[in-house]
Design a protein around this motif. Structure first.
Motif, mmCIF file in Angstrom:
data_model
loop_
_atom_site.group_PDB
_atom_site.id
_atom_site.type_symbol
_atom_site.label_atom_id
_atom_site.label_comp_id
_atom_site.label_asym_id
_atom_site.label_seq_id
_atom_site.Cartn_x
_atom_site.Cartn_y
_atom_site.Cartn_z
ATOM 1 N N PHE A 1 0.633 48.651 79.371
ATOM 2 C CA PHE A 1 1.949 49.114 78.923
ATOM 3 C C PHE A 1 2.867 49.205 80.129
ATOM 4 C CE2 PHE A 1 -1.260 50.850 76.127
ATOM 5 C CZ PHE A 1 -0.744 50.690 74.851
ATOM 6 N N GLN A 2 4.024 48.550 80.054
ATOM 7 C CA GLN A 2 5.000 48.592 81.139
ATOM 8 C C GLN A 2 6.028 49.666 80.814
ATOM 9 O OE1 GLN A 2 4.564 46.204 83.741
ATOM 10 N NE2 GLN A 2 5.974 47.493 84.868
ATOM 11 N N ASP A 3 6.268 50.579 81.740
ATOM 12 C CA ASP A 3 7.232 51.653 81.523
ATOM 13 C C ASP A 3 8.311 51.556 82.596
ATOM 14 O OD1 ASP A 3 8.681 53.921 81.117
ATOM 15 O OD2 ASP A 3 7.033 55.323 81.351
ATOM 16 N N ASP A 4 9.477 51.034 82.203
ATOM 17 C CA ASP A 4 10.592 50.891 83.144
ATOM 18 C C ASP A 4 11.656 51.955 82.910
ATOM 19 O OD1 ASP A 4 9.461 48.496 84.202
ATOM 20 O OD2 ASP A 4 10.195 47.428 82.449
ATOM 21 N N SER A 5 11.350 52.941 82.067
ATOM 22 C CA SER A 5 12.379 53.890 81.649
ATOM 23 C C SER A 5 12.756 54.870 82.749
ATOM 24 C CB SER A 5 11.907 54.654 80.412
ATOM 25 O OG SER A 5 10.732 55.369 80.700
ATOM 26 N N ARG A 6 11.820 55.199 83.625
ATOM 27 C CA ARG A 6 12.111 56.173 84.680
ATOM 28 C C ARG A 6 12.319 55.455 86.011
ATOM 29 N NH1 ARG A 6 8.206 57.471 81.916
ATOM 30 N NH2 ARG A 6 7.760 59.294 80.693
ATOM 31 N N GLU A 7 12.762 56.224 86.972
ATOM 32 C CA GLU A 7 12.958 55.664 88.312
ATOM 33 C C GLU A 7 11.599 55.221 88.868
ATOM 34 O OE1 GLU A 7 14.417 57.320 92.590
ATOM 35 O OE2 GLU A 7 15.337 58.183 90.809
ATOM 36 N N GLY A 8 11.518 53.981 89.276
ATOM 37 C CA GLY A 8 10.243 53.446 89.761
ATOM 38 C C GLY A 8 9.361 53.051 88.597
ATOM 39 N N ALA A 9 9.289 51.766 88.322
ATOM 40 C CA ALA A 9 8.537 51.280 87.162
ATOM 41 C C ALA A 9 7.047 51.606 87.302
ATOM 42 C CB ALA A 9 8.732 49.776 87.011
ATOM 43 N N SER B 1 -2.451 55.130 85.369
ATOM 44 C CA SER B 1 -1.034 54.850 85.614
ATOM 45 C C SER B 1 -0.819 54.562 87.093
ATOM 46 C CB SER B 1 -0.178 56.062 85.216
ATOM 47 O OG SER B 1 -0.353 56.396 83.859
ATOM 48 N N VAL B 2 -0.163 53.425 87.384
ATOM 49 C CA VAL B 2 0.162 53.066 88.774
ATOM 50 C C VAL B 2 1.568 52.476 88.837
ATOM 51 C CG1 VAL B 2 -2.208 52.676 89.588
ATOM 52 C CG2 VAL B 2 -0.961 50.806 88.521
ATOM 53 N N ARG B 3 2.170 52.571 90.009
ATOM 54 C CA ARG B 3 3.493 51.959 90.192
ATOM 55 C C ARG B 3 3.333 50.444 90.155
ATOM 56 N NH1 ARG B 3 6.650 55.829 90.441
ATOM 57 N NH2 ARG B 3 6.216 57.775 91.515
ATOM 58 N N SER B 4 4.211 49.793 89.422
ATOM 59 C CA SER B 4 4.066 48.344 89.246
ATOM 60 C C SER B 4 4.739 47.579 90.382
ATOM 61 C CB SER B 4 4.636 47.904 87.899
ATOM 62 O OG SER B 4 6.007 48.205 87.819
ATOM 63 N N LEU C 1 3.061 55.326 74.289
ATOM 64 C CA LEU C 1 3.353 54.459 75.444
ATOM 65 C C LEU C 1 4.217 53.245 75.119
ATOM 66 C CD1 LEU C 1 -0.223 54.459 77.023
ATOM 67 C CD2 LEU C 1 1.673 56.017 77.511
ATOM 68 N N GLY C 2 4.482 52.978 73.830
ATOM 69 C CA GLY C 2 5.254 51.803 73.447
ATOM 70 C C GLY C 2 4.347 50.623 73.122
ATOM 71 N N GLU C 3 4.942 49.445 73.044
ATOM 72 C CA GLU C 3 4.175 48.243 72.715
ATOM 73 C C GLU C 3 3.467 47.717 73.957
ATOM 74 O OE1 GLU C 3 3.590 46.588 69.727
ATOM 75 O OE2 GLU C 3 4.392 48.487 69.007
ATOM 76 N N PRO C 4 2.186 47.375 73.849
ATOM 77 C CA PRO C 4 1.510 46.784 75.012
ATOM 78 C C PRO C 4 2.060 45.385 75.286
ATOM 79 C CG PRO C 4 0.062 46.743 73.087
ATOM 80 C CD PRO C 4 1.301 47.494 72.686
ATOM 81 N N ASP C 5 2.182 45.026 76.554
ATOM 82 C CA ASP C 5 2.672 43.680 76.876
ATOM 83 C C ASP C 5 1.530 42.737 77.247
ATOM 84 O OD1 ASP C 5 2.041 44.639 79.388
ATOM 85 O OD2 ASP C 5 3.949 44.093 80.311
ATOM 86 N N ALA C 6 0.311 43.257 77.300
ATOM 87 C CA ALA C 6 -0.864 42.406 77.548
ATOM 88 C C ALA C 6 -2.106 43.177 77.126
ATOM 89 C CB ALA C 6 -0.950 42.027 79.024
ATOM 90 N N ARG C 7 -3.171 42.430 76.803
ATOM 91 C CA ARG C 7 -4.450 43.057 76.482
ATOM 92 C C ARG C 7 -5.559 42.086 76.843
ATOM 93 N NH1 ARG C 7 -3.488 44.852 70.749
ATOM 94 N NH2 ARG C 7 -5.612 45.613 70.776
ATOM 95 N N ALA C 8 -6.686 42.641 77.229
ATOM 96 C CA ALA C 8 -7.853 41.821 77.580
ATOM 97 C C ALA C 8 -9.075 42.486 76.978
ATOM 98 C CB ALA C 8 -7.992 41.727 79.095
ATOM 99 N N ALA C 9 -10.050 41.688 76.597
ATOM 100 C CA ALA C 9 -11.281 42.211 76.009
ATOM 101 C C ALA C 9 -12.465 41.852 76.888
ATOM 102 C CB ALA C 9 -11.480 41.645 74.607
ATOM 103 N N VAL C 10 -13.386 42.797 77.017
ATOM 104 C CA VAL C 10 -14.608 42.586 77.788
ATOM 105 C C VAL C 10 -15.773 43.052 76.921
ATOM 106 C CG1 VAL C 10 -15.847 43.122 79.914
ATOM 107 C CG2 VAL C 10 -13.360 43.032 79.935
ATOM 108 N N THR C 11 -16.821 42.250 76.867
ATOM 109 C CA THR C 11 -18.024 42.642 76.134
ATOM 110 C C THR C 11 -19.198 42.604 77.091
ATOM 111 O OG1 THR C 11 -17.120 41.640 74.140
ATOM 112 C CG2 THR C 11 -19.442 42.192 74.106
ATOM 113 N N PHE C 12 -19.948 43.691 77.132
ATOM 114 C CA PHE C 12 -21.144 43.768 77.964
ATOM 115 C C PHE C 12 -22.352 43.693 77.049
ATOM 116 C CE2 PHE C 12 -17.769 46.229 79.995
ATOM 117 C CZ PHE C 12 -17.682 45.581 81.212
#
Length: 198
Positions: free
Chosen positions: A38-46, A81-84, A16-27
């Motif tokens: 991961f942001q994917d702008d390579s294809r039509e529709g980010a 995966s969702v459209r950004s 998926l490439g380099e992550p541009d953000a990360r968050a941690a949750v502990t329960f």
């Protein structure tokens, strides 16, 4: 025994490439779960992809077993995966971490065809309150581990509206996926309507 998570993160970065953000949750009573974006702008529709990191640290065990096996058992991480830019989808981080912690918290085995309910919208204003676990292997290949460890599978999550989730309970995951396919449903659209279920 080698720590699985650095290998899992390396596989995610390769796919998926380099992550541009990360968050941690502990329960309480569980290992830390991280969610990488991961942001994917390579294809039509980010497209933005969210992947859990931490669920595969322990194998999932049969809820009917009296003692959980610390080595054997399926391992998985979740990928959404969702459209950004169409909704505030970054708020999905906590619900995703909750789903990733469910094998430890509730003793469930997350597998393709399963429904996972988050008990509320996946993100603010989302028409989805649950997800369908899809078959792995398309976006991120399974990560083979040294025997006797099971491979880590990267399970895609497909958001479901409450109507779709109810229909799936009656007709099954395969029937719902066929309905999506025949209707040309964009499963990455964060504000899509329920597929016609008549």
């Amino acid at each position: 025994m080698a720590d699985v998570l650095p290998l899992v993160e390396a596989r995610l970065r390769t796919a998926l490439g380099e992550p541009d953000a990360r968050a941690a949750v502990t329960f309480l009573g569980t290992d830390r779960i991280e969610v990488l974006r991961f942001q994917d702008d390579s294809r039509e529709g980010a497209v933005v992809r969210y992947a859990t990191l931490g669920m595969s640290a322990q194998p999932m065990s049969d809820p009917t077993a009296t003692i959980a096996d610390p080595v054997a058992g399926p391992r998985a991480e979740l990928v959404l995966s969702v459209r950004s830019g169409l909704a505030d989808t970054d708020k999905v981080l906590r619900p995703l971490a909750v789903l990733a912690a469910s094998p430890q918290v509730e003793g469930v085995i997350v597998a393709p065809g399963a429904s996972l309910d988050v008990g509320g919208p996946l993100w603010p204003g989302a028409p989805f309150t649950s997800v369908l676990v899809a078959e792995p292997g398309g976006l991120v290949e399974d990560l083979e581990l040294d025997a006797p460890l099971d491979p880590v599978r990267f399970l895609p999550l497909l958001p479901m509206t409450p109507n779709e989730a109810a229909w799936k309970r009656v007709h099954g995951a395969q029937a719902l996926q066929e309905r999506w396919l025949t209707q040309g449903t964009d499963l990455r659209d964060p504000s899509r309507k329920s597929v016609p279920l008549d």
